[in-house]
Design an enzyme around this catalytic site. Sequence first.
Site, PDB file in Angstrom:
ATOM      1  N   HIS B 267       0.931  -1.178  -0.137  1.00 21.47           N
ATOM      2  CA  HIS B 267       0.046   0.284   0.018  1.00 21.47           C
ATOM      3  C   HIS B 267       1.002   1.418  -0.016  1.00 21.47           C
ATOM      4  O   HIS B 267       1.773   1.509   0.864  1.00 21.47           O
ATOM      5  CB  HIS B 267      -0.860   0.009   1.096  1.00 21.47           C
ATOM      6  CG  HIS B 267      -2.267   0.887   0.972  1.00 21.47           C
ATOM      7  ND1 HIS B 267      -1.927   2.257   1.047  1.00 21.47           N
ATOM      8  CD2 HIS B 267      -3.458   0.388   0.550  1.00 21.47           C
ATOM      9  CE1 HIS B 267      -3.055   2.720   0.716  1.00 21.47           C
ATOM     10  NE2 HIS B 267      -3.963   1.695   0.355  1.00 21.47           N
ATOM     11  N   PRO B 268       0.591   2.193  -0.867  1.00 20.53           N
ATOM     12  CA  PRO B 268       1.617   3.256  -1.021  1.00 20.53           C
ATOM     13  C   PRO B 268       1.214   4.482  -0.283  1.00 20.53           C
ATOM     14  O   PRO B 268       1.824   5.455  -0.497  1.00 20.53           O
ATOM     15  CB  PRO B 268       1.180   3.483  -2.483  1.00 20.53           C
ATOM     16  CG  PRO B 268      -0.084   3.324  -2.785  1.00 20.53           C
ATOM     17  CD  PRO B 268      -0.378   2.403  -2.093  1.00 20.53           C
ATOM     18  N   CYS B 269       0.316   4.346   0.749  1.00 24.40           N
ATOM     19  CA  CYS B 269      -0.090   5.606   1.773  1.00 24.40           C
ATOM     20  C   CYS B 269       1.197   6.346   2.264  1.00 24.40           C
ATOM     21  O   CYS B 269       1.255   7.454   2.440  1.00 24.40           O
ATOM     22  CB  CYS B 269      -1.245   5.192   2.592  1.00 24.40           C
ATOM     23  SG  CYS B 269      -0.693   3.803   3.782  1.00 24.40           S
ATOM     24  N   ARG B 270       2.379   5.366   2.654  1.00 22.14           N
ATOM     25  CA  ARG B 270       3.365   6.164   3.375  1.00 22.14           C
ATOM     26  C   ARG B 270       4.387   6.261   2.408  1.00 22.14           C
ATOM     27  O   ARG B 270       5.756   6.778   2.920  1.00 22.14           O
ATOM     28  CB  ARG B 270       3.666   5.090   4.521  1.00 22.14           C
ATOM     29  CG  ARG B 270       2.716   5.147   5.579  1.00 22.14           C
ATOM     30  CD  ARG B 270       2.189   6.254   6.039  1.00 22.14           C
ATOM     31  NE  ARG B 270       2.304   7.016   7.284  1.00 22.14           N
ATOM     32  CZ  ARG B 270       2.185   7.775   7.934  1.00 22.14           C
ATOM     33  NH1 ARG B 270       1.895   8.909   7.123  1.00 22.14           N
ATOM     34  NH2 ARG B 270       2.499   8.214   9.316  1.00 22.14           N
TER      35      ARG B 270
END
Lengths: 321, 319
Positions: B267-270
């Site tokens: 997941h690219p959120c960070r």
Amino acid sequence: MSILQFKEFSSFINISFWNELAQKKLNIFKLSDAPVNISAFYTYSSSAQLDPFLSIEYNSFLPLTSSNEGDSLYKLPPKSYLSNGIIYNYNTKEDFKQAPKQKIFEDVSLNIWNDIKNGNVERDSSLLSRFLILTFADIKNHQFYYLVGVPALSFESPITLRSPVQPINEYFTSNQVASLKGQLVGSQQQFFLIRKEGQDSVEVASLDKWSSFVDEAKNGTLIVGFSDPCSLPSNPGWPLRNFLYYIGFKQIKDVDVVCIRDVKGQSIDTSIVLQLALPETPTEWSKKSVGWEKDPNGKILPRLISLASTMDPLKLATQSV
Amino acid sequence: KTVEKVSPTLQTSKFLDEGVLTPEEFVQAGDLLTHKCPTWTWESGDPSRNVTYLPKEKQFLLTRNVPCYSRVKSLENETKHAKYDILNIEGEDNEEWVAPSASASDVVDIQKDLASLSVQTTTTTTTAKPSAPQQQQQDEDSDDDGEIPDLEDFQDDNLVEDDPSTLSKPTVNKSNNTTTTTTSTTSNNTSTAAADDDNILRTRTYDISITYDKYYQTPRVWLFGYDENRRPLKPEEIFEDISEDHAHKTVTIDSHPHLGISFAYIHPCRHASVMKKLITKQCENGKEPRVDQYLFLFLKFISVVIPTIEYDFTLEFDT
């Protein structure tokens, strides 16, 4: 005299291919089970722990050429080589089971033989590399049955080694190796001719230069090369078999084969050289060919792939975070 | 998805300030990656899924057949006491790299996070250890793949090959118990140990692809795994190759934007904030961050999440 053994291909069918097959079946083939051309590729083995793979991906159904500009075409990944395939997709499990497998295998083998005999392989050496795949797509259950064959024309008796396998750096000088490497960069040729040019260089040519290379090789031994998907120390990969059959058909008995192995596009130093004696020079094909893919137990049986866990929307829902 | 459709494409470079990329910068970085590491290639994917903000032939990056010799579990056992921290992304503000659905209870303890970061991140060989059998729990084929028919029924007696010139694949040795890995999807016979005829040790492989995520404006990494017999890994098997602290938290399953099939993705959120820190660190160390080298830095950081998947990012790179 030790017998040369060729390492079989392992089919490596990308899940994206099954997805594409299911779409094609639903939208285009429908109830037709006529054979369709597809493409696959092989490349150098990146690790001794990986089999030589014949890779079939989502784009396998795309045509190789098209007269319409803008059409999407099948594109080989870099450092990869084409294998021309044909797919028979059956409508029912029973049809799949009853498929005339042997006949299909023979037909593909015969194509290879005809291309050798008619000289077509000199224009396009990838014609030596063919495969077939029989499938039954049980779309409702996300299950796919398949059986792959990579036909290799066989001599009546095995090919033998005239001397032990040599590393490329013993067979050629380091300058010759560098020269060879330089000429192979960017080449999409799977099979080619090689000629030593003094101590410091070699000349690489495609098969359409056959006659001039063979004439000059009369006093020595013919040298050929091929892009080898295998990385075992003393076995070449499967594509060499049909190439050697072609060389045998050309009335050559002794041939030195440079099996090009490429490590991450950096070095060909792990390549090996096989000095071979071909058993006979066939003028007609004996109808003998081998190359059905075996299952993990060594039997020629179809394999089944179930993609419920990656295709079934319900199962996917449970995986999501 | 909907958000992605309506959010505008990033136009101006915010690489230095925010650690994000414009599509053009993604292409630049991808060009350098494919140039330096030929195992990575640009792909066009399914034409009907092309996105307009990227060139037709450069929709996403892919590297195929990346070997993955051991499971994260065994690696973590080996390096449990190794105490060095290559990436050191611990920020002054104690920002952790956490789950997409970050609620207070989900927040990962920073110490734990650092422990997982101590995993070696070089691409050089992690030697496979077939001799140390990990008695892993064989999940006994929780028949979620439906009924498995007997393929012996398909035996065709006309198909026989007995060819002295063929070196076959090694067959599965039933008495061999040195299984280091888990089940294949259909057969009960799951031995994957060293081959008897050519001494090839079977290994899992991964196809890794990198897409451009328009919403987060960062690359997004997708994993597709195959077992030793080239069968697709089930999602839960893929989790075995993801660092414990990230599996199930930062990795989830979705449909690949250019292939239309399900992949696990990180997941690219960070991603942007971690990249920002790495870039800042580079600056502090007197190096000039280059946007075309973004993916090398990025892949180095991703290797923390998937430490045993030996993909290529060979450019000498210091943070």
